[in-house]
Write an enzyme that holds these catalytic residues in place. Structure first.
Site, short mmCIF file in Angstrom:
data_model
loop_
_atom_site.label_atom_id
_atom_site.label_comp_id
_atom_site.label_asym_id
_atom_site.label_seq_id
_atom_site.Cartn_x
_atom_site.Cartn_y
_atom_site.Cartn_z
N GLY A 1 0.83 -1.19 0.00
CA GLY A 1 0.00 0.00 0.00
C GLY A 1 0.86 1.23 0.00
O GLY A 1 2.09 1.15 0.15
N CYS B 1 5.35 -5.63 1.82
CA CYS B 1 5.52 -4.17 1.70
C CYS B 1 4.83 -3.45 2.86
O CYS B 1 5.26 -3.58 4.00
CB CYS B 1 5.02 -3.70 0.34
N GLY C 1 8.97 3.77 0.42
CA GLY C 1 9.71 4.93 0.90
C GLY C 1 9.94 4.86 2.40
O GLY C 1 10.65 5.68 2.96
N HIS D 1 8.68 -7.09 -3.19
CA HIS D 1 7.50 -7.61 -3.88
C HIS D 1 7.75 -8.95 -4.57
O HIS D 1 8.20 -8.98 -5.71
CB HIS D 1 7.03 -6.58 -4.92
N GLU E 1 5.66 -10.81 -5.84
CA GLU E 1 4.80 -10.94 -7.03
C GLU E 1 5.41 -10.22 -8.23
O GLU E 1 4.88 -10.35 -9.35
CB GLU E 1 3.41 -10.35 -6.73
#
Lengths: 451, 1100
Positions: free
Chosen positions: A261, A288, A332, A406, A408
């Protein structure tokens, strides 16, 4: 020597060609950064004015997955590779239905894409979805600036081309810190994920039958994650970011997943509050922002990275296996591993002192363990080899693990797909103290999902 | 897993001479490996027969053997040196084949040598198409449908099953040699016949054609721990059907979406793992059906390749260096990224620019050869360019080629064949891009052009945009252009000369000098508009991390990243793409200059555009500019760097051509001044000088028309050596024996260099030729070496074998030569290197040519003499004297002979004649060192052909002129045990001399004739000397047949003589176990290294 008359016709053709190929898109646009740096370029998306935090992404391919990744909510993305839009866009590669990013900065936009799957051009999509974009600027200069001066607020405008005036507006605009952006990109209500994946038949195998029921918390979930879960045999129900634990458990899941997100994790309190309720109840996997939710649940400190990790070439070592994965990243903020608790020397190669740069551990190939006040032993499982930040943790006394990057991919390398399999192994069986479900040889099934 | 401590001495095998398909990219990889292994404390033993390489410099390895890369010689070296390990993955196919032979024959096991980097089984799985296809099937990847044929009939059967066209690939050959595409049975028969012959295992793969599909390459690395990364993806501009080495290629891949790219990525990694590449770099090729995305695996190379060199230069990731480190035990995460010096090498480089490679061809050298590009590689070199966009990089790459083009057309050189326009558009040739541009200019749509060429529309669209920008400038007035228009032209890769031509400023469309003036007007106008280039850094990470490396490319953007520096700066201009006549030797010289100037305290700046070379490694010089060697591009670098001096005399003709222009721009030319260069290059001025000094030279004249030429010929007399002015490698140079031929030549010569006249020199028939390389500091001259040619005058010096020290010259002649060299160097004003070609006829010494620059023999002479001439030259250019360098006396006696022999590419160009002449045709060279001349010559023959005929049948057919001299040679051959076969004329001469000899019919005579004997393998050695220039004759057919059937042949008497002596040396070596062919390490010979750092310190 050519005949003069012939030259004249050719010149006319030339002028026409020039007009066709570029004149009609010569609409100026302006990019201004919070520190006053400005770039004049050409508009290559929707008309208008847009504000966001500027960042850069170093992926060579996958611009469509980047722009449709909800994690970019609130951000203006600069692509460092100069030619963007080459292979067009298509419905299948979208990571979400909405484009959540605030703007796109590219060096050279392609209006005539070439690929058998292309349905339309990238600028056409941007225009339609109202994304302001700018091309024709020195993107390397901008990237170096962001690298040296950090991520900051910025604006792209096609309507206000006065740098001073736009700068004033940038200074008034909202930053990312303290804003709950997840709530803006989460689904409105729960739904059962049931996508027709035939678009990928040319490259991928059909998904296996469902073997697990998984509830996925959507803080801006990428479709790639849903596909990854499904390729691992999961039947997924997606629920909004603030779904109460009780409601999630009402689906009788084998495991719970916390998604990626956008933005600052701290304000996403409802989600990490839920994590606390679910730890120990069901096996949990986070990616994440999901990783940050689990870390926050365990009381970790969160830091903002200077310019973040956005790209598809970040080396991450799985400290348990010593293997390096090339990973896709987009964040970030990150967790501060030492803030999770004191080291347990007997489980950390006899070392009792925390190292700030976690490459200390990758060099020794040790996966250190801390004693966490809330959840007991937590192992650092993955470290970023570029800057020594934490990339993954596993709770040893709870069936919980998460990674900052990630698996994926979408876009990016697929080295870490094994983490979905690890999740199913966790759901299959787990005993306290064990994180061996993460010890998977990434070479063993590289081609498993590919046709 | 850190460095292995159980191995100490490593044997590295190089790739031998430069041939098509295996060029100086292996000097780059081998040199990197030598350097990094030495830094890590390993003792490196090197074998490579190629003297022109940096890697065979004695300073690069502990033991350097410039010896044939054959199992016999390498075994000798193993027995002598007892290495712990052999590293075969950095020496191309040659190195790999040799290592395989040593492994299979048990030599490695016998001496306890471990093969590192790769093992035998994985080499076989990677190289053997059948094993490879099986392996791919096991992991679920598809290859093109195919089958193996061992006879023509089998091939026909397979082809009818697959349907024509089919692709034919002989097993275990280099750069697709012997392969091709057959559209019908006749073509199939012809290609398979040759392919079966060329394949060492007589095997040809008959493969489903995927012509027109998109082609990709992935450069992959893997370490012992199993970590695997992609260094670079490369997309071919040309579709399948053109060999990758002949294709324009682009990095990174442009038209793949993420899912397609990732599929190819994991497939590459899985292939590496399946084939079993333990550590190091590999290259995997794929074809993609543009219609549906179907992906096929084409092939993989379990070693560093030409594409690895390209990928290294394109990304900044040093593949060869990393491969060497991985082979000795390190893992990728333990190696630091050289460029950022902060992050590990275990990552995938990302780039923020576009890279274009264009191959360089030399069809003009091989009349009669087919210039269509196929699966068989024909390019002799390549250029790479970097730009922000494809368009910018493409324009740069075209002008980097030095084919006289200033970019994609619009330079006055567009010559369009109207009658065959569509054919030239659809058929892949080196000219096709210009036809594509012209078609787009004429209104063909992007779709039309993409359809005709099978080139992806994305690329065609880019060319269409370039053309559109060009056309928007045509016939405009330069001063009317706006800043935006000028900037756009530059961003689309247009050169200032193209802009000058399009706007016809200063009448730029009329002649070359007007174009040069026009260029300067555009430059000035551009600057006034504020359109100036900047330089960006190649940093492997798209600016994500700070980098320490000064590896730059030029682009038209805002921010300039060139870092300032306080040291004095010396800029070295490289040699550009490899071509026939200007190859790796000049790169060697430039690299040496860079090393020397660095030792002398300079900040060194290298400018070059050849991705295969050591000079374009980012750590060879302090600063690297990967840019074309044109006036505009060099001047841009000069303006940003403001060097204290520029070296133009070490990179061959390429930088030399820029000397005058740069001097006019106010640049300080280091060493020999342009005025002195001009004195030597201008025939009239030079003749006057020779007259003044009383030095003999062949009578000469100039002509700019056929009539003038005939007039000159009347005056001087035939035979004549005819050539255009200012040419390289004897391009367009012939010997004319009669008026008719001279007239024909003049008609054609005008096409080669229209602005310059043609020179006609009296040809000194049967003269002995010599090359001399010398140093001069303005006061003293140092003779680096005197090289006696084996072939007589008339054969280009680059194609002639030569020996140093001379083996037949009298002391008197040698002292005359030394005297003339000294006087000339001083008189011309050479400061640095000079090369003189002499001819000796009837005890008279004639000057043939003087080149006030480094010659192609400099590396050979340096290695033969132990004196690093290029390094010394650089010191002289920096103002030091010969006396400072502490060199050994230049008239000392050497106790060994060194022979250099040229390597010919005729096998690549079926149909072209193989006879040697004044036009250079060789691609590379080998060196042999021994205690006598025949043994050294034998080594060179073995280094090229890997074996010499030592028994069997010799076929001799010589021209009338040679009938008398052939007798002694034939007698020797007979004594050595050869039976002799001759055609009528030679037969009579030999019979009269009492030599046993059998008569055979000529090619045109009734069968069976000599053609059948050659085809049936009845001939082991052929001596055939032609006379005159009529090559479409019996001799031509004979030589073509010899090439086709791999028969060892010589075309001059002198070479035949040397060959017979060499055969004797090999026979003795085998029979009596004498030591004539013993291996010798360069380090065993006396070596000199001037103490440049010490000199620099003294001066400070």
């Amino acid at each position: 020597m050519r005949e003069r008359a012939v030259q004249a016709t050719e010149k006319q053709i030339g002028v026409q060609m020039t007009e066709m190929t570029m004149m009609d898109r010569m609409k100026p646009a302006l990019l201004v950064l919070e520190d006053g740096t400005s770039f004049t370029g050409i508009a290559c998306g929707a008309d208008g004015e847009s504000f966001g935090e500027i960042c850069f992404n170093t992926s060579l391919v996958g611009y469509q997955e980047v722009i449709s990744d909800p994690s970019y909510a609130g951000q203006i993305v600069t692509m460092t590779y100069p030619h963007i839009g080459n292979y067009g866009v298509n419905a299948a590669d979208m990571q979400s239905d909405h484009l959540a990013l605030r703007g796109l900065v590219v060096h050279d936009m392609c209006y005539e894409p070439s690929n058998f799957r292309s349905e339309r051009s990238l600028p056409a999509l941007l225009s339609e979805r109202g994304v302001v974009a700018i091309e024709g600027i020195d993107t390397r200069k901008l990237t170096r600036h962001i690298r040296d001066c950090g991520m900051q607020r910025a604006a792209i405008s096609t309507v206000d081309l006065d740098a001073a005036s736009l700068l004033a507006k940038v200074k008034d605009s909202q930053g990312l810190a303290g804003i709950n952006l997840a709530s803006t990109v989460s689904c409105a209500s729960a739904y059962h994920y049931d996508e027709d994946l035939h678009d990928f038949d040319f490259a991928k195998k059909p998904a296996p039958p469902h073997r697990y029921r998984v509830v996925a918390y959507d803080c801006g979930i990428k479709r790639g994650i849903l596909r990854g879960l499904r390729d691992a045999g999961c039947d997924v129900t997606v629920v909004p970011w603030d779904t109460p634990a009780k409601e999630a458990l009402s689906y009788d899941p084998d495991g719970i997943f916390f998604s990626n997100g956008p933005g600052d994790p701290e304000p996403v309190e409802a989600t990490y509050g839920t994590v606390r309720e679910l730890i120990g109840v069901k096996p949990i996997f986070g990616i994440c922002l999901g990783n940050q939710m689990i870390a926050l649940a365990a009381g970790s400190r969160i830091e903002k990275l200077k310019f973040g990790h956005h790209g598809g070439n970040q080396p991450v070592m799985n400290l348990r296996t010593g293997r390096v994965e090339i990973t896709a990243q987009n964040h970030g903020f990150g967790l501060v591993f030492p803030s999770l608790g004191a080291l347990v020397p007997e489980l950390s190669g006899g070392i009792a002192e925390h190292a700030d740069d976690l490459r200390f551990w990758s060099e020794k190939k040790i996966a250190p363990v801390v004693e966490n006040a809330r959840y007991g032993r937590i192992q650092l499982t993955h470290v970023n080899l570029n800057d020594g930040t934490a990339e993954g943790i596993a709770l040893l006394d709870q069936p919980v693990f998460s990674v900052q990057y990630h698996p994926e991919a979408s876009p990016g390398p697929t080295d870490s797909t094994y983490l979905f399999a690890a999740f199913t192994r966790l759901m299959d069986a787990w005993t306290p103290g064990d994180a061996s479900y993460l010890d998977i040889d990434i070479a063993a099934d590289r081609l498993a999902a590919w046709a | 897993m850190p460095r292995r401590d159980d191995i100490h001495k490593i044997l590295l095998i190089g790739s031998g001479p430069i041939v098509i398909g295996q060029a100086c990219e292996f000097d780059y990889s081998g040199t990197q490996a030598c350097k990094v292994l030495a830094e890590d404390g390993f003792e490196v033993v090197l074998v490579n027969s190629n003297p022109a390489t940096i890697m065979t410099d004695p300073a690069m390895a502990a033991r350097t053997y410039v010896e044939p890369i054959t199992p016999e010689f390498v075994e000798q070296i193993i027995a002598k040196e007892h290495p712990d390990a052999i590293l075969p993955t950095l020496g191309g196919q040659t190195g790999l084949n040799c290592a395989v032979a040593l492994a299979e024959s048990g030599v490695l096991e016998r001496y306890g040598v471990e093969m590192i980097g790769v093992n035998l089984a994985s080499i076989q799985r990677g190289e053997d198409r059948k094993l490879f296809a099986e392996a791919m099937e096991e992991i679920g990847l598809s290859c093109a449908k195919s089958g193996f044929a061992y006879t023509i009939a089998e091939a026909e059967q397979l082809a009818s099953g697959l349907g024509y066209p089919v692709v034919l690939r002989p097993s275990y050959t280099l750069g697709g040699a012997g392969g091709g595409i057959a559209f019908n049975q006749d073509e199939l028969d012809a290609i398979v016949r040759q392919g079966l012959d060329l394949s060492p295992v007589s095997e040809v793969l008959v493969e489903e054609s995927v012509i027109g599909w998109k082609e990709y390459e992935m450069e992959v690395m893997r370490d012992k721990a199993g970590n695997a990364i992609i260094i670079c993806s490369i997309e071919n501009f040309d579709a399948m059907g053109v060999h990758t080495g002949d294709s324009i290629t682009v990095a990174p891949a442009q038209t793949l979406s993420d899912i397609e790219y990732q599929r190819m990525r994991v497939a590459s990694l899985a292939i590496l793992e399946k084939v079993g590449v333990e550590t190091g770099g590999s290259n995997v090729q794929f074809a993609i059906n543009p219609a549906d995305g179907r992906m096929l695996v084409i092939e993989m190379n379990p070693r560093v390749s030409r594409s690895s060199a390209l990928a290294s230069k394109a990304t900044g990731f040093p593949i060869a260096k990393a491969a060497a480190k991985l082979a000795v035990g390190y893992t990728l995460d333990e190696i630091v990224n050289d460029i950022t010096r902060k992050t590990p090498a275990c990552f995938e480089p990302t780039i923020d620019y576009t890279v274009v490679k264009i191959p360089r061809f030399a069809f003009e050298k091989f009349k009669g050869a087919d210039a269509t590009l196929t699966t068989r590689m024909k390019a002799v070199g390549e250029v790479m360019s970097i730009g922000s966009t494809f368009e910018e990089a493409f324009g740069k790459a075209v002008r980097s080629l030095e084919k006289g083009r200033e970019g994609l057309g619009c330079d006055g050189h567009d010559k369009i064949d109207e009658t065959r326009f569509n054919r030239f558009l659809s058929q892949p040739t080196e000219e096709r891009i210009f036809y594509m541009a012209e078609a787009l200019r004429r209104g063909y749509s992007v779709a039309d052009v993409a359809d005709l060429t099978k080139i992806d529309p994305w690329f065609v669209q880019r060319l269409a945009d370039i053309v559109a920008v060009q056309e928007s400038l045509r016939d405009r007035t330069l001063t009317d252009l706006s800043r935006e228009e000028m900037l756009r032209a530059k961003r689309y890769g247009l050169s200032d000369r193209q802009i000058a031509w399009l706007t016809d400023v200063n009448g730029a469309q009329h002649d070359r000098s007007a174009l040069e003036t026009g260029e300067m007007s555009v430059r000035m106008c551009r600057k006034l508009l504020g359109v100036q280039p900047v330089f960006k850094v190649v940093d492997t990470c798209a600016a994500e991390f700070e980098s320490e490396t000064n590896y730059y490319y030029k682009t038209y953007e805002d921010e300039n990243e060139v870092r300032p520096c306080d040291k004095p700066k010396a800029m070295i201009l490289g040699a550009g793409p490899n071509r026939i006549g200007q190859g790796i030797e000049f790169d060697y010289c430039c690299v040496h200059a860079s090393y020397a100037l660095s030792e002398l305290g300079y900040e060194t700046i290298m400018v070059n555009c050849n991705p295969e070379t050591v000079s374009t490694d980012y750590d060879t010089s302090d600063r690297l500019y990967f840019e074309p060697l044109t006036h505009e591009d060099v001047l841009d670098i000069v303006e940003v760097e403001k060097p204290d001096g520029v070296v133009v005399t070490l990179g061959g003709q390429t930088p030399l051509k820029l000397a005058h222009l740069l001097e006019a721009d106010g640049v300080n030319i280091m060493g020999t001044k342009p005025e002195a260069i001009d004195l030597a290059e201008d025939r009239d001025r030079f003749s006057a000088l020779l007259d003044e000094m009383g030095i003999a030279y062949p009578e000469a004249g100039t002509a700019s028309s056929a009539a003038e030429a005939v007039e000159v010929a009347k005056h001087i007399g035939f035979p004549l050596l005819v050539r255009p002015s200012y040419v390289l490698g004897g391009r367009g140079m012939v010997i004319a024996y009669d008026t008719q031929y001279l007239e024909e030549y003049m008609a054609e010569a005008a096409r080669i260099t229209p602005d310059h006249p043609v020179y006609l020199d009296r040809f000194l028939e049967s003269a002995v030729e010599l090359d001399v390389d010398a140093l001069c500091d303005g006061e003293q001259v140092y003779i680096g070496g005197i090289l006696e040619h084996i072939e007589e005058a008339g054969i280009h010096s680059g194609d002639s074998a030569c020996c140093t020290p001379p083996f037949t010259l009298s002391q008197n002649i040698i002292s005359q030569i030394r005297d003339i060299t000294t006087r000339l160097a001083l008189r011309i004003g050479v400061r640095g290197l000079m090369n003189i070609q002499f001819a000796i006829k009837d005890q008279t010494v004639y000057i043939i040519e003087v080149n006030p620059r480094a010659s192609r023999t400099v590396p050979f002479v340096s290695k033969a003499s132990g004196v690093p001439l290029a390094k010394c030259a650089a010191a002289l250019m920096a103002g030091y004297s010969i006396a400072d360098l502490n060199l050994p006396p230049d008239d000392r006696e050497l106790d060994h002979y060194s022979v250099k022999e040229a390597v010919m590419p005729f096998g690549r160009f079926p149909g072209s004649d193989t006879v040697l002449g004044p036009e250079m045709k060789s691609t590379g060279e080998v060196m042999g060192v021994a205690n006598d001349f025949p043994a050294a010559y034998a080594k060179t023959a073995l280094a090229i052909d890997y074996s010499l005929p030592t028994k069997g049948t010799a076929f001799i057919s010589v021209c009338d002129r040679d009938k008398r001299s052939i007798v002694a040679i034939a007698r020797d051959l007979s004594k050595l045990g050869f039976s002799i076969l001759s055609t009528t004329g030679t037969y009579h001469a030999l019979k009269a001399a009492g030599i046993p000899c059998e008569r055979v019919n000529k090619m045109q005579e009734q069968r069976p004739n000599i053609g059948d004997d050659l085809a049936n393998g009845h001939v082991d050695l052929m001596i055939n000397t032609p006379f005159g220039q009529r090559t479409r004759s019996d001799g031509y057919q004979l030589r073509s047949a010899a090439v086709r059937y791999g028969v060892c042949y010589v075309t001059t008497l002198d070479a035949a003589n040397a060959m017979v002596q060499a055969i004797e040396a090999v026979q003795q070596s085998a029979d009596e176990k004498v030591t004539r062919l013993d291996t010798i390490a360069l380090q065993d010979l006396a070596q000199w290294q001037p103490d440049l750092a010490g000199l620099a310190k003294e001066r400070r």
